[in-house]
Design an enzyme around this catalytic site. Sequence first.
Site, mmCIF file in Angstrom:
data_model
loop_
_atom_site.group_PDB
_atom_site.id
_atom_site.type_symbol
_atom_site.label_atom_id
_atom_site.label_comp_id
_atom_site.label_asym_id
_atom_site.label_seq_id
_atom_site.Cartn_x
_atom_site.Cartn_y
_atom_site.Cartn_z
ATOM 1 N N HIS A 206 121.044 14.450 -75.197
ATOM 2 C CA HIS A 206 120.083 13.990 -76.203
ATOM 3 C C HIS A 206 120.383 12.608 -76.755
ATOM 4 O O HIS A 206 119.608 12.080 -77.539
ATOM 5 C CB HIS A 206 120.028 14.978 -77.373
ATOM 6 C CG HIS A 206 121.263 14.936 -78.229
ATOM 7 N ND1 HIS A 206 122.419 15.576 -77.874
ATOM 8 C CD2 HIS A 206 121.523 14.301 -79.386
ATOM 9 C CE1 HIS A 206 123.336 15.354 -78.788
ATOM 10 N NE2 HIS A 206 122.831 14.581 -79.721
HETATM 11 C C1 UD1 Z 1 121.239 14.049 -84.696
HETATM 12 C C2 UD1 Z 1 122.510 13.230 -84.957
HETATM 13 C C3 UD1 Z 1 123.429 13.328 -83.752
HETATM 14 C C4 UD1 Z 1 123.664 14.772 -83.339
HETATM 15 C C5 UD1 Z 1 122.329 15.461 -83.117
HETATM 16 C C6 UD1 Z 1 122.486 16.890 -82.737
HETATM 17 C C7 UD1 Z 1 122.236 11.236 -86.357
HETATM 18 C C8 UD1 Z 1 122.226 9.767 -86.337
HETATM 19 N N1 UD1 Z 1 122.210 11.841 -85.147
HETATM 20 O O1 UD1 Z 1 120.568 13.426 -83.609
HETATM 21 O O2 UD1 Z 1 124.668 12.746 -84.078
HETATM 22 O O3 UD1 Z 1 124.412 14.793 -82.149
HETATM 23 O O4 UD1 Z 1 121.585 15.368 -84.352
HETATM 24 O O5 UD1 Z 1 121.256 17.454 -82.465
HETATM 25 O O6 UD1 Z 1 122.292 11.819 -87.407
HETATM 26 N N2 UD1 Z 1 113.525 16.646 -83.947
HETATM 27 C C9 UD1 Z 1 112.724 17.755 -83.902
HETATM 28 N N3 UD1 Z 1 113.094 18.844 -84.654
HETATM 29 C C10 UD1 Z 1 114.183 18.862 -85.449
HETATM 30 C C11 UD1 Z 1 114.973 17.697 -85.486
HETATM 31 C C12 UD1 Z 1 114.647 16.617 -84.738
HETATM 32 O O7 UD1 Z 1 111.729 17.785 -83.205
HETATM 33 O O8 UD1 Z 1 114.460 19.891 -86.098
HETATM 34 C C13 UD1 Z 1 113.164 15.474 -83.110
HETATM 35 C C14 UD1 Z 1 112.260 14.494 -83.842
HETATM 36 O O9 UD1 Z 1 111.410 13.937 -82.910
HETATM 37 C C15 UD1 Z 1 113.229 13.458 -84.339
HETATM 38 C C16 UD1 Z 1 114.242 13.426 -83.207
HETATM 39 O O10 UD1 Z 1 114.339 14.771 -82.755
HETATM 40 O O11 UD1 Z 1 112.635 12.251 -84.573
HETATM 41 C C17 UD1 Z 1 115.596 12.919 -83.610
HETATM 42 O O12 UD1 Z 1 116.129 13.691 -84.691
HETATM 43 P P1 UD1 Z 1 117.291 13.077 -85.613
HETATM 44 O O13 UD1 Z 1 117.729 14.079 -86.616
HETATM 45 O O14 UD1 Z 1 116.875 11.744 -86.120
HETATM 46 O O15 UD1 Z 1 118.453 12.792 -84.591
HETATM 47 P P2 UD1 Z 1 119.029 13.660 -83.370
HETATM 48 O O16 UD1 Z 1 118.682 12.954 -82.105
HETATM 49 O O17 UD1 Z 1 118.671 15.104 -83.507
#
Ligand code: UD1
Length: 372
Positions: A206
Amino acid sequence: MKIINVVGARPNFMKVAPLIEAMNRYPDQIQHLLVHTGQHYDEKMSQAFFVDLGMPRPDINLEVGSGSHAEQTARVLMAFEQVCLREKPDLVVVVGDVNSTLACTLTAKKLGIAVAHVEAGLRSRDMTMPEEINRLCTDVLSDYLFTTDHFAEENLRAEGIAAERIHFVGNVMIDTLLKHRDLAACLDLRQRLGLKPQGYATLTLHRPANVDDRSVFAGILEALAQIAKQLPIVFPIHPRTRKMAEQFGLEHFFQTGLPVRGLWITEPLGYLEFLHLNMAARLVLTDSGGLQEETTALAVPCLTLRPNTERPITCEEGSNILVGNRKENILREAARVLNGAVPTGRLPQLWDGQAAVRIVERLLAHQGGMFP
Ligand code: UD1
């Protein structure tokens, strides 16, 4: 002592669960609240873990959701400030390196509240990783830096952090793994999927560096599809990875439906289900941080699809091999493992299931002394 424990994203839950359990041993001395920032909000990325890990429901959910780094961080800053002003904790406990970790640290310190960072001192020295920025800023501000290994302590010392702030306690994520291992072994998921022990690999992917650029992402998927001809790969797909695959038109690499074959995608799995699969996997491929540690604890070979790691102990003592994200390298190292060159390693010092207990004992010993 009034403590606020913070969780935000999936890798936080299994780190905070044993801390809450250890704090519950001292009801006369510790009053604690659980704040969920809402960084992760999908049922399968959040709620499922509370059930699996037997965690109490969050007392407060800030519901910040997704956004750019600035937006997400800023929303946590503003919402968490209100919580701190209202609840007046003596200490805020943050774990890991996600945006919520940094935001809550910054909020608390600006209000003069002490902060404990669990899993401090990890460094990839890769400033293109958002997590590295979060780690550096969180550590420089935190009063208590709880570390998992000697590398972390050396990193903090090299950055000029005073020895009194650093406490080598072990690994809370491994506390959770050891506690749940037997339960996970009893699940019937493998059977339902028709998988035999050692007859499959698992995968997580991811990181922006791996999935946000089409040619990099496609190269990784080509390598995985080739490996999957020999050994099916179970891939619980992260929402952002699914979104990028759709955007780039790369879904044709994925298999769905039973029987499991090729590069087989499924929704994000719960903690116990994924542990159940990993413990009998022939090989784990990942770009996550925590899985490098979990595979070391399970002595399962792990190929990390990144050029660097903030967890070098897993390569030095454990079962982890850094392979980067180039197709040829992934294929070469996977072939080595499948041909029997299996690194099993050993368990690093203090990864013994007692890290959270040590942390809470350390906090109680300092109570009244070190809090600003
Ligand atoms: C975050 C952490 C990363 C960790 C990962 C585990 C940061 C900078 N990154 O990354 O270190 O390894 O979590 O999963 O904090 N989304 C959903 N549903 C959710 C959450 C996210 O659909 O419940 C999608 C959304 O499109 C969102 C994208 O994932 O924009 C990214 O989510 P985000 O929390 O910004 O970062 P992760 O890539 O999940």
